[in-house]
Design a protein around this motif. Structure first.
Motif, mmCIF file in Angstrom:
data_model
loop_
_atom_site.group_PDB
_atom_site.id
_atom_site.type_symbol
_atom_site.label_atom_id
_atom_site.label_comp_id
_atom_site.label_asym_id
_atom_site.label_seq_id
_atom_site.Cartn_x
_atom_site.Cartn_y
_atom_site.Cartn_z
ATOM 1 N N ARG A 155 0.827 -1.214 0.000
ATOM 2 C CA ARG A 155 0.000 0.000 0.000
ATOM 3 C C ARG A 155 0.860 1.263 0.000
ATOM 4 N N LEU A 156 2.126 1.114 0.371
ATOM 5 C CA LEU A 156 2.997 2.273 0.519
ATOM 6 C C LEU A 156 3.753 2.575 -0.770
ATOM 7 N N THR A 157 4.009 3.855 -0.993
ATOM 8 C CA THR A 157 4.902 4.242 -2.079
ATOM 9 C C THR A 157 6.342 3.947 -1.635
ATOM 10 N N GLY A 158 7.268 4.081 -2.574
ATOM 11 C CA GLY A 158 8.665 3.835 -2.235
ATOM 12 C C GLY A 158 9.154 4.760 -1.127
ATOM 13 N N ARG A 159 8.795 6.025 -1.196
ATOM 14 C CA ARG A 159 9.217 7.002 -0.184
ATOM 15 C C ARG A 159 8.582 6.694 1.171
ATOM 16 N N GLU A 160 7.318 6.288 1.144
ATOM 17 C CA GLU A 160 6.636 5.962 2.399
ATOM 18 C C GLU A 160 7.254 4.723 3.039
ATOM 19 N N ARG A 161 7.656 3.786 2.220
ATOM 20 C CA ARG A 161 8.317 2.574 2.740
ATOM 21 C C ARG A 161 9.653 2.951 3.384
ATOM 22 N N GLU A 162 10.387 3.836 2.732
ATOM 23 C CA GLU A 162 11.651 4.318 3.304
ATOM 24 C C GLU A 162 11.399 5.035 4.626
ATOM 25 N N THR A 163 10.335 5.815 4.664
ATOM 26 C CA THR A 163 9.997 6.542 5.889
ATOM 27 C C THR A 163 9.691 5.578 7.023
ATOM 28 N N LEU A 164 8.929 4.524 6.737
ATOM 29 C CA LEU A 164 8.624 3.511 7.753
ATOM 30 C C LEU A 164 9.901 2.851 8.248
ATOM 31 N N LEU A 165 10.811 2.583 7.336
ATOM 32 C CA LEU A 165 12.086 1.973 7.714
ATOM 33 C C LEU A 165 12.851 2.874 8.678
ATOM 34 N N HIS A 166 12.881 4.160 8.398
ATOM 35 C CA HIS A 166 13.582 5.102 9.273
ATOM 36 C C HIS A 166 12.863 5.257 10.614
ATOM 37 N N LEU A 167 11.532 5.227 10.610
ATOM 38 C CA LEU A 167 10.777 5.276 11.854
ATOM 39 C C LEU A 167 11.145 4.098 12.748
ATOM 40 N N ALA A 168 11.251 2.925 12.136
ATOM 41 C CA ALA A 168 11.576 1.717 12.889
ATOM 42 C C ALA A 168 12.979 1.769 13.473
ATOM 43 N N ARG A 169 13.831 2.563 12.869
ATOM 44 C CA ARG A 169 15.196 2.706 13.384
ATOM 45 C C ARG A 169 15.302 3.813 14.426
ATOM 46 N N GLY A 170 14.166 4.449 14.724
ATOM 47 C CA GLY A 170 14.133 5.436 15.800
ATOM 48 C C GLY A 170 14.512 6.844 15.402
ATOM 49 N N LEU A 171 14.521 7.143 14.098
ATOM 50 C CA LEU A 171 14.902 8.485 13.655
ATOM 51 C C LEU A 171 13.767 9.481 13.896
ATOM 52 N N SER A 172 14.145 10.701 14.236
ATOM 53 C CA SER A 172 13.172 11.785 14.381
ATOM 54 C C SER A 172 12.802 12.295 12.990
ATOM 55 N N ASN A 173 11.768 13.145 12.924
ATOM 56 C CA ASN A 173 11.372 13.724 11.639
ATOM 57 C C ASN A 173 12.522 14.493 10.996
ATOM 58 N N ALA A 174 13.263 15.247 11.811
ATOM 59 C CA ALA A 174 14.382 16.026 11.280
ATOM 60 C C ALA A 174 15.462 15.112 10.708
ATOM 61 N N GLU A 175 15.725 14.005 11.394
ATOM 62 C CA GLU A 175 16.744 13.054 10.911
ATOM 63 C C GLU A 175 16.280 12.349 9.646
ATOM 64 N N ILE A 176 14.974 12.036 9.579
ATOM 65 C CA ILE A 176 14.445 11.411 8.363
ATOM 66 C C ILE A 176 14.531 12.388 7.194
ATOM 67 N N ALA A 177 14.211 13.658 7.456
ATOM 68 C CA ALA A 177 14.292 14.683 6.405
ATOM 69 C C ALA A 177 15.716 14.775 5.860
ATOM 70 N N GLU A 178 16.692 14.707 6.770
ATOM 71 C CA GLU A 178 18.091 14.773 6.341
ATOM 72 C C GLU A 178 18.473 13.544 5.527
ATOM 73 N N ALA A 179 18.000 12.374 5.965
ATOM 74 C CA ALA A 179 18.338 11.129 5.272
ATOM 75 C C ALA A 179 17.715 11.064 3.879
ATOM 76 N N LEU A 180 16.500 11.587 3.744
ATOM 77 C CA LEU A 180 15.798 11.523 2.462
ATOM 78 C C LEU A 180 16.016 12.774 1.605
ATOM 79 N N VAL A 181 16.697 13.771 2.198
ATOM 80 C CA VAL A 181 16.952 15.045 1.523
ATOM 81 C C VAL A 181 15.627 15.690 1.097
ATOM 82 N N VAL A 182 14.735 15.826 2.068
ATOM 83 C CA VAL A 182 13.452 16.485 1.837
ATOM 84 C C VAL A 182 13.171 17.424 3.008
#
Length: 219
Positions: A155-182
């Protein structure tokens, strides 16, 4: 916005203490104090609070069963409080829909923070609880990706799947933004989409989902 809170604990001094701490905050109002899980459910139904603090062990109905009922019936966030640092309680509470799990020796600032975090749609675990949870997950066999799990993740797009992966690793929104460059706003949109598409209440349930679907495997 005023955060409306119900405090449920079978020890009068404990619930009074928590109520005093929370009620002293300019943005928090304690709308009810109750002594058992059934009364907590009734208070949530009658008053529609934003957050309920639930002791795990209470008479009539325990906190976990109360949390399960409240999560099924409303958008009220449940934060569990207990003196018992037990893996079983953590798993049961999180699967019941809890947005936080704190020990009763929590500092007052952390208690207040947990309530605010829960309302914001995030979650908070006591550091000792988080360590035990991670240790338990990493000790388990890696889950296999079942057809049902794959269907959920599809059900997830590629970006959403990446976001879920980062959530599971305990990253904050700011850290996810940095990792995805968004931007942070884009991350918030992705997180919201992940929770909505997978039928999840918050980030804690997203972490559980990531492990249970095999997206993240214990190392």
């Amino acid at each position: 916005m005023t955060i409306r809170v119900v405090v449920a604990d079978d020890q009068e001094l404990v619930r009074s203490g928590f109520s005093m701490i929370l009620g002293a905050q300019p943005d928090i109002e304690v709308v009810a104090e109750v002594g058992d899980g059934a009364a907590a459910v009734a208070a949530v139904r009658a008053l529609g609070p934003d957050v309920v603090l639930l002791d795990v062990r209470m008479p009539v109905m325990d906190g976990i069963e109360a949390c399960r009922t409240i999560s099924a019936e409303s958008d009220c966030r449940s934060v569990m409080l207990t003196t018992f640092d037990s893996d079983a309680y953590v798993y049961e509470a999180l699967h019941a829909g809890a947005s936080g799990f704190l020990l009763k020796d929590v500092r007052r600032d952390d208690l207040v923070h947990a309530v605010r975090v829960a309302v914001a749609g995030d979650s908070l675990l006591a550091p000792s609880v988080a360590r035990r949870l991670i240790a338990a997950y990493t000790a388990r066999p890696a889950p296999s990706a079942t057809p049902t799990a794959e269907a959920r993740l599809a059900r997830l797009t590629g970006r959403e799947r990446e976001t879920l992966l980062h959530l599971a690793r305990g990253l904050s929104n700011a850290e996810i933004a940095e990792a995805l460059v968004v931007s942070d706003h884009t991350v918030k949109t992705h997180v919201g989409n992940v929770l909505s598409k997978l039928g999840l209440r918050d980030r804690v349930q997203a972490v559980i989902c990531a492990y249970e679907t095999g997206l993240v495997t214990p190392r």
